[in-house]
Design an enzyme around this catalytic site. Sequence first.
Site, PDB file in Angstrom:
ATOM      1  CB  CYS A  57      -5.944  -4.017  -5.162  1.00 16.85           C
ATOM      2  SG  CYS A  57      -5.201  -2.813  -6.617  1.00 16.85           S
ATOM      3  CG  ASP A  59      -6.995   0.024  -7.842  1.00 17.06           C
ATOM      4  OD1 ASP A  59      -7.969   0.119  -8.075  1.00 17.06           O
ATOM      5  OD2 ASP A  59      -5.978   0.620  -6.430  1.00 17.06           O
ATOM      6  CB  CYS A  82      -5.335   4.924  -4.686  1.00 18.42           C
ATOM      7  SG  CYS A  82      -3.852   4.381  -4.613  1.00 18.42           S
ATOM      8  CB  CYS A 126       0.574   1.640  -5.224  1.00 23.31           C
ATOM      9  SG  CYS A 126      -1.010   1.343  -4.577  1.00 23.31           S
TER      10      CYS A 126
HETATM   11 FE1  FES Z   1      -4.964  -0.890  -5.662  1.00 23.41          FE
HETATM   12 FE2  FES Z   1      -3.358   1.566  -5.608  1.00 23.41          FE
HETATM   13  S1  FES Z   1      -4.833   0.585  -4.525  1.00 23.41           S
HETATM   14  S2  FES Z   1      -2.738  -0.373  -6.780  1.00 23.41           S
END
Ligand code: FES
Length: 149
Positions: A57, A59, A82, A126
């Site tokens: 994603c 992150d 997030c 996540c």
């Molecule tokens: Fe990417 Fe939570 S939205 S890890």
Amino acid sequence: MNIDLDNNKQTTKSFMEILEERLIEKFGKKIVEYGNEPCNYHRVTDANGYATYTGPCGDTMQVWIKVSQNVIKEIGFKTDGCVFTRAAGSVLTELAKGKQIEEALQITPLQVDNDLGGLPEDHKHCALLAKDALGKAIENYNDSKDKIR
Ligand code: FES
């Protein structure tokens, strides 16, 4: 008509309180609390295992571990993700703390998800990001341990 503004202030919930109540209704208390104030959200300065891992994603999560006698004595994380990522990192680090490294590797994203009371469908990943970041930190610990021998 006179309005008692001072009294009104005391009885009316603040916008933030109402917002937090709504978020708790929607996502559950643990996700909101850990999302706002994550635990173990720090670097471990004398860590002997570390990883930074970016999930699909986009992150990133950083994980530090201090292992002694095969046990994770200290653990910390940071993320640019997030609230759900911060909540997942909090639960994962709480579950991993005090465990032998082999046991910590057995922690599943589903366990993290269940412990949080259920992440939203579009944020299940996540928990996987947190688990993968911890796995990489343990890998880093194992690699550096092997080099010292
Ligand atoms: Fe990417 Fe939570 S939205 S890890």
